[in-house]
Design a protein around this motif. Structure first.
Motif: not given
Ligand code: PNS
Length: 165
Positions: A8-9, A87, A72-73
């Protein structure tokens, strides 16, 4: 060993996040809470500050560690051998974005699953964005974040509070 990540952020962490961290940590052997290092957003707290705050908040949770990631996550999940992404879901408004993200991630790597925890009712309305907005106008955020976090937020806005925070 079941390893999960809670990404998360966390700008900043709220009681809603802490509730999810505690509940997720009870379900897995190792939980890594990971802060997204996103250069396109302009956060209130730096990644280093957010990591430090999360470390403090989870000090008494032995199976929780704090990390940060960029890119990428799903790649990060593979790199740290996590099979589960946690989440929190607050309301129906979260659902569309979360579903899209979970399904995209699953297409990218079918070996990693996303698990949703519904936010406890008492925190269902809570978001880091609204906490920052209230704090920026000097409002009381004691019900939203731990006292030491509140102090740090006010200090970012140059607000000195006489509350016991
Ligand atoms: O707390 P948040 O801002 O709702 O978290 C969002 C987060 C960090 C989980 C999401 O933005 C993320 O995974 N970003 C990394 C980039 C990524 O993998 N994007 C593709 C997801 S489909």
């Amino acid at each position: 060993m079941t390893c999960a990540i809670y990404p998360g952020s966390f700008d900043p962490v709220t009681y809603g996040h802490i509730d999810i961290i505690k509940r997720a940590a009870n379900m897995v052997e190792q939980l890594t809470v990971s802060v997204l290092n996103n250069s396109t957003k302009s956060p209130l707290f730096s990644v280093e500050e957010r990591v430090k705050i999360l470390e403090e908040v989870t000090r008494d949770m032995p199976n929780v560690k704090i990390d940060c990631f960029s890119g990428l996550l799903i790649d990060y999940a593979s790199n740290v051998n996590a099979k589960v992404i946690i989440r929190g879901l607050r309301a129906i408004t979260d659902f569309e974005f979360e579903l899209q993200m979970a399904q995209t991630n699953r297409k990218l790597n079918p070996y990693v699953d996303t698990m949703f925890l519904t936010t406890s009712l008492e925190y269902a309305y809570l978001s880091s964005t609204t906490v920052k907005e209230v704090a920026s106008f000097g409002g009381d955020i004691a019900k939203f974040v731990p006292p030491f976090v509140a102090k740090k937020i006010y200090s970012k806005y140059g607000i000195s509070k006489n509350h016991n925070v």
